[in-house]
Design a protein around this motif. Sequence first.
Motif, short mmCIF file in Angstrom:
data_model
loop_
_atom_site.label_atom_id
_atom_site.label_comp_id
_atom_site.label_asym_id
_atom_site.label_seq_id
_atom_site.Cartn_x
_atom_site.Cartn_y
_atom_site.Cartn_z
N GLN A 161 0.28 -25.08 1.57
CA GLN A 161 1.19 -25.02 0.43
C GLN A 161 2.62 -25.36 0.84
OE1 GLN A 161 0.85 -21.29 -1.65
NE2 GLN A 161 -1.38 -21.47 -1.82
N LEU A 162 3.04 -24.84 2.00
CA LEU A 162 4.38 -25.16 2.50
C LEU A 162 4.51 -26.66 2.76
CD1 LEU A 162 4.98 -22.22 4.98
CD2 LEU A 162 6.16 -22.61 2.81
N TYR A 163 3.50 -27.23 3.37
CA TYR A 163 3.52 -28.66 3.68
C TYR A 163 3.62 -29.50 2.41
CZ TYR A 163 2.24 -33.11 5.80
OH TYR A 163 2.25 -34.42 6.22
N LEU A 221 11.62 -33.94 5.53
CA LEU A 221 11.73 -35.30 6.04
C LEU A 221 13.11 -35.88 5.69
CD1 LEU A 221 10.29 -37.61 7.51
CD2 LEU A 221 9.42 -38.36 5.29
N ALA A 222 13.58 -35.62 4.48
CA ALA A 222 14.89 -36.12 4.08
C ALA A 222 16.00 -35.51 4.96
CB ALA A 222 15.15 -35.79 2.61
N LEU A 223 15.89 -34.23 5.26
CA LEU A 223 16.88 -33.59 6.13
C LEU A 223 16.82 -34.20 7.54
CD1 LEU A 223 19.02 -31.46 6.74
CD2 LEU A 223 17.16 -29.84 7.14
N ALA A 224 15.63 -34.40 8.05
CA ALA A 224 15.48 -34.97 9.39
C ALA A 224 16.04 -36.40 9.45
CB ALA A 224 14.01 -34.95 9.81
N TYR A 262 7.20 -28.79 0.66
CA TYR A 262 8.50 -29.02 1.31
C TYR A 262 8.52 -30.16 2.34
CZ TYR A 262 9.39 -24.61 -0.92
OH TYR A 262 9.50 -23.63 -1.85
N HIS A 263 7.41 -30.82 2.53
CA HIS A 263 7.37 -31.91 3.52
C HIS A 263 8.43 -32.97 3.24
CE1 HIS A 263 5.96 -35.87 4.98
NE2 HIS A 263 5.72 -35.18 6.09
N ASN A 264 8.53 -33.43 1.99
CA ASN A 264 9.49 -34.49 1.66
C ASN A 264 10.93 -34.02 1.83
OD1 ASN A 264 7.45 -36.29 1.12
ND2 ASN A 264 7.41 -35.85 -1.07
N LEU A 289 18.78 -37.75 12.03
CA LEU A 289 18.34 -38.69 13.07
C LEU A 289 18.57 -40.15 12.73
CD1 LEU A 289 15.01 -36.85 13.88
CD2 LEU A 289 16.99 -37.03 15.38
N HIS A 290 18.67 -40.49 11.45
CA HIS A 290 18.87 -41.86 11.00
C HIS A 290 17.76 -42.79 11.49
CE1 HIS A 290 22.76 -40.52 9.69
NE2 HIS A 290 23.03 -40.10 10.91
N ASP A 291 16.56 -42.26 11.61
CA ASP A 291 15.42 -43.05 12.04
C ASP A 291 14.15 -42.42 11.45
OD1 ASP A 291 14.36 -45.15 14.19
OD2 ASP A 291 13.07 -43.37 14.28
N GLN A 292 13.40 -43.22 10.71
CA GLN A 292 12.21 -42.72 10.02
C GLN A 292 11.18 -42.14 10.98
OE1 GLN A 292 11.59 -42.75 6.62
NE2 GLN A 292 9.55 -41.89 6.87
N TYR A 293 10.92 -42.85 12.08
CA TYR A 293 9.88 -42.40 13.01
C TYR A 293 10.29 -41.12 13.74
CZ TYR A 293 8.00 -47.00 12.06
OH TYR A 293 7.49 -48.10 11.42
N ASP A 294 11.53 -41.05 14.16
CA ASP A 294 12.02 -39.83 14.80
C ASP A 294 12.01 -38.67 13.81
OD1 ASP A 294 12.37 -40.98 17.28
OD2 ASP A 294 14.51 -41.38 16.98
N ALA A 295 12.35 -38.95 12.57
CA ALA A 295 12.36 -37.91 11.55
C ALA A 295 10.94 -37.38 11.31
CB ALA A 295 12.95 -38.45 10.25
N GLU A 296 9.97 -38.28 11.29
CA GLU A 296 8.58 -37.85 11.13
C GLU A 296 8.14 -36.99 12.32
OE1 GLU A 296 6.39 -41.46 10.46
OE2 GLU A 296 7.23 -41.71 8.45
N ASP A 297 8.59 -37.36 13.51
CA ASP A 297 8.29 -36.54 14.69
C ASP A 297 8.92 -35.16 14.56
OD1 ASP A 297 6.84 -38.58 15.85
OD2 ASP A 297 8.48 -39.23 17.18
N ALA A 298 10.15 -35.11 14.06
CA ALA A 298 10.84 -33.83 13.90
C ALA A 298 10.09 -32.94 12.90
CB ALA A 298 12.27 -34.05 13.46
N VAL A 299 9.64 -33.52 11.80
CA VAL A 299 8.90 -32.74 10.80
C VAL A 299 7.57 -32.27 11.39
CG1 VAL A 299 7.75 -32.85 8.54
CG2 VAL A 299 10.02 -33.86 8.84
N HIS A 300 6.93 -33.13 12.15
CA HIS A 300 5.68 -32.75 12.80
C HIS A 300 5.92 -31.57 13.76
CE1 HIS A 300 1.80 -33.16 14.84
NE2 HIS A 300 2.48 -33.03 15.97
#
Length: 183
Positions: free
Chosen positions: A19-21, A29-32, A24-26, A36-47
């Motif tokens: 439920q949290l995922y 991701l927006a905060l990350a 609040y995932h999006n 980070l100013h990088d989509q891939y790094d942001a996805e890693d941060a969320v992971h």
Amino acid sequence: MLVFLYLLDTPEDRDKLEQLYLAYHNKMLALAISILHDQYDAEDAVHDAFCAIARHITAIHEPLDSDRTIGYLMVTVKNCSYDILRKHKKEAVTKNEAADIPDKDDILEELCSEETYEKIVNILLDFHPLYSSVLYLHFVEELSSSEIAKRLNRKVSTVNNQLCRGKKLLIEIIRKETKKDDR
């Protein structure tokens, strides 16, 4: 998402994390991305954030839409984003220092053309203790970084950093002494 669910023992915890995922995932991701100013790094941060949240899912007692829970999620992703930034900064510094290490032959040529071998050895003996042993083993005994690391019981990366910094200091000292001798 399935990876996170395998980290949990109870169906209630799995349901809570799912439920949290979904909720609040999006937002995370927006905060990350803003940090980070990088989509891939942001996805890693969320992971990384969801891995940390999964490990501490039992600490979430509040309703999933409470300000406290949302704050916990956002702080977690923010911290994971800053961890990635620090990691990139450290890698960049290490890469720059490695690029600054002059080639062994080049530095020896420069040193030998400006000073005699004995004078260089004397400089090394009076040199800063942190660098003198590493430089002595490198130039006089002609050991590699890994051999020096074994002998001094240090990490190879530490030896490489000490070689880089020590060589820079050694060149500065030799240049100063050369200028004194020219006067």
